[in-house]
Scaffold this motif. Structure first.
Motif, PDB file in Angstrom:
ATOM      1  N   VAL A   1     115.984   8.218 -53.902  1.00 18.94           N
ATOM      2  CA  VAL A   1     115.509   9.448 -54.544  1.00 18.94           C
ATOM      3  C   VAL A   1     114.064   9.321 -55.009  1.00 18.94           C
ATOM      4  O   VAL A   1     113.393  10.332 -55.225  1.00 18.94           O
ATOM      5  CB  VAL A   1     116.422   9.920 -55.705  1.00 18.94           C
ATOM      6  N   ALA A   2     113.567   8.081 -55.143  1.00 24.52           N
ATOM      7  CA  ALA A   2     112.179   7.865 -55.548  1.00 24.52           C
ATOM      8  C   ALA A   2     111.196   7.917 -54.378  1.00 24.52           C
ATOM      9  O   ALA A   2     109.981   7.928 -54.590  1.00 24.52           O
ATOM     10  CB  ALA A   2     112.059   6.521 -56.265  1.00 24.52           C
ATOM     11  N   LEU A   3     111.698   7.955 -53.154  1.00 25.43           N
ATOM     12  CA  LEU A   3     110.808   7.993 -51.988  1.00 25.43           C
ATOM     13  C   LEU A   3     109.999   9.290 -51.944  1.00 25.43           C
ATOM     14  O   LEU A   3     110.542  10.356 -52.224  1.00 25.43           O
ATOM     15  CB  LEU A   3     111.606   7.879 -50.683  1.00 25.43           C
ATOM     16  N   PRO A   4     108.741   9.199 -51.542  1.00 25.66           N
ATOM     17  CA  PRO A   4     107.929  10.416 -51.361  1.00 25.66           C
ATOM     18  C   PRO A   4     108.229  11.030 -49.991  1.00 25.66           C
ATOM     19  O   PRO A   4     107.421  10.946 -49.054  1.00 25.66           O
ATOM     20  CB  PRO A   4     106.496   9.884 -51.464  1.00 25.66           C
ATOM     21  N   LEU A   5     109.385  11.640 -49.862  1.00 28.11           N
ATOM     22  CA  LEU A   5     109.878  12.100 -48.562  1.00 28.11           C
ATOM     23  C   LEU A   5     108.902  13.017 -47.837  1.00 28.11           C
ATOM     24  O   LEU A   5     108.774  12.955 -46.618  1.00 28.11           O
ATOM     25  CB  LEU A   5     111.231  12.789 -48.724  1.00 28.11           C
TER      26      LEU A   5
ATOM     27  N   LEU B   1     106.110  10.952 -45.875  1.00 31.05           N
ATOM     28  CA  LEU B   1     106.437   9.879 -44.936  1.00 31.05           C
ATOM     29  C   LEU B   1     106.619  10.440 -43.532  1.00 31.05           C
ATOM     30  O   LEU B   1     107.324  11.435 -43.348  1.00 31.05           O
ATOM     31  CB  LEU B   1     107.732   9.181 -45.360  1.00 31.05           C
ATOM     32  N   ASP B   2     105.994   9.784 -42.542  1.00 28.32           N
ATOM     33  CA  ASP B   2     106.263  10.184 -41.159  1.00 28.32           C
ATOM     34  C   ASP B   2     107.606   9.576 -40.749  1.00 28.32           C
ATOM     35  O   ASP B   2     108.199   8.782 -41.479  1.00 28.32           O
ATOM     36  CB  ASP B   2     105.123   9.784 -40.224  1.00 28.32           C
ATOM     37  N   ALA B   3     108.092   9.939 -39.575  1.00 27.73           N
ATOM     38  CA  ALA B   3     109.428   9.530 -39.139  1.00 27.73           C
ATOM     39  C   ALA B   3     109.582   8.006 -39.092  1.00 27.73           C
ATOM     40  O   ALA B   3     110.607   7.465 -39.511  1.00 27.73           O
ATOM     41  CB  ALA B   3     109.750  10.147 -37.788  1.00 27.73           C
ATOM     42  N   ALA B   4     108.579   7.301 -38.584  1.00 28.72           N
ATOM     43  CA  ALA B   4     108.674   5.847 -38.477  1.00 28.72           C
ATOM     44  C   ALA B   4     108.689   5.186 -39.856  1.00 28.72           C
ATOM     45  O   ALA B   4     109.478   4.263 -40.102  1.00 28.72           O
ATOM     46  CB  ALA B   4     107.517   5.297 -37.653  1.00 28.72           C
ATOM     47  N   ALA B   5     107.847   5.646 -40.757  1.00 26.35           N
ATOM     48  CA  ALA B   5     107.813   5.090 -42.112  1.00 26.35           C
ATOM     49  C   ALA B   5     109.108   5.392 -42.850  1.00 26.35           C
ATOM     50  O   ALA B   5     109.638   4.542 -43.580  1.00 26.35           O
ATOM     51  CB  ALA B   5     106.616   5.629 -42.882  1.00 26.35           C
ATOM     52  N   LEU B   6     109.625   6.596 -42.666  1.00 25.77           N
ATOM     53  CA  LEU B   6     110.882   6.970 -43.296  1.00 25.77           C
ATOM     54  C   LEU B   6     112.011   6.072 -42.796  1.00 25.77           C
ATOM     55  O   LEU B   6     112.798   5.540 -43.591  1.00 25.77           O
ATOM     56  CB  LEU B   6     111.206   8.443 -43.032  1.00 25.77           C
ATOM     57  N   LYS B   7     112.105   5.863 -41.494  1.00 23.43           N
ATOM     58  CA  LYS B   7     113.147   5.008 -40.929  1.00 23.43           C
ATOM     59  C   LYS B   7     113.033   3.600 -41.481  1.00 23.43           C
ATOM     60  O   LYS B   7     114.043   2.968 -41.837  1.00 23.43           O
ATOM     61  CB  LYS B   7     113.057   5.012 -39.393  1.00 23.43           C
ATOM     62  N   ALA B   8     111.820   3.075 -41.592  1.00 22.17           N
ATOM     63  CA  ALA B   8     111.618   1.731 -42.132  1.00 22.17           C
ATOM     64  C   ALA B   8     112.093   1.652 -43.586  1.00 22.17           C
ATOM     65  O   ALA B   8     112.739   0.675 -43.984  1.00 22.17           O
ATOM     66  CB  ALA B   8     110.152   1.325 -42.022  1.00 22.17           C
ATOM     67  N   GLU B   9     111.775   2.666 -44.367  1.00 20.28           N
ATOM     68  CA  GLU B   9     112.215   2.694 -45.775  1.00 20.28           C
ATOM     69  C   GLU B   9     113.734   2.770 -45.876  1.00 20.28           C
ATOM     70  O   GLU B   9     114.345   2.061 -46.675  1.00 20.28           O
ATOM     71  CB  GLU B   9     111.589   3.881 -46.507  1.00 20.28           C
ATOM     72  N   LEU B  10     114.352   3.637 -45.087  1.00 15.72           N
ATOM     73  CA  LEU B  10     115.806   3.793 -45.136  1.00 15.72           C
ATOM     74  C   LEU B  10     116.503   2.507 -44.723  1.00 15.72           C
ATOM     75  O   LEU B  10     117.507   2.115 -45.343  1.00 15.72           O
ATOM     76  CB  LEU B  10     116.247   4.958 -44.254  1.00 15.72           C
TER      77      LEU B  10
END
Length: 166
Positions: A140-144, A147-156
């Motif tokens: 919930v703290a992520l700056p959704l 984030l681009d798709a690749a960065a989001l996937k890495a974070e998840l």
């Protein structure tokens, strides 16, 4: 910040324990920014009583919680999912329905909260709750929005490798 409410589906085979805990946690920690759901590929038809006990201890309303099939979330009238997370190893390895819109997904496996006796089960459920809490708090703290798709996937994926409350 966006006014968007993100829909998140937590999957587990039986939808009786870990995915139910995750649904409740995200609905609380997400503070209206997220709407969490849970489902299973082979729902048991009941919520595990140890999950209910723990949620009640933590101040959650448990009325309305139920074990349900992921089929409820794959039809044309289902809410559009932005994220789908598997909470158990079996669900991660199963062939899932095709989710409209290709939601972001990750495996956030949590050990099955089983034990030989009631106290061992309570301890295992507490550990599962704490690990899910840590992961969901980070999510919930992520700056959704930034984030681009690749960065989001890495974070998840990194969240899925977390241990305990951090």
């Amino acid at each position: 910040m966006s006014d968007k409410t993100y829909n998140v589906l937590f999957l587990c085979t039986g939808n009786s324990a870990r995915s139910i805990l995750a649904e409740c946690l995200l609905n609380r920690l997400g503070q209206g920014r997220f709407r969490a759901y849970s489902a299973g590929s082979k729902p048991l038809g009941r919520v595990n009583p140890f999950a209910v006990e723990l949620l009640q201890q933590e101040g959650y309303a448990v009325d309305g919680l139920r074990s349900k099939s992921w089929d409820e979330f794959s039809g044309p009238d289902a809410p559009h999912m932005d994220f789908i997370f598997t909470a158990c190893g079996n669900a991660a390895g199963e062939t899932c329905p095709v989710w409209p819109g290709h939601p972001a997904s990750a495996h956030w496996g949590i050990a099955d909260p089983a034990g030989d006796d009631d106290e061992a089960k309570r301890a295992a459920f507490r550990q599962a709750y704490e690990r899910l809490h840590a992961r969901i708090a980070r999510f919930v703290a992520l700056p959704l929005e930034s984030l681009d798709a690749a960065a989001l996937k890495a974070e998840l994926d990194a969240i899925g490798r977390m241990e305990g409350r951090q």
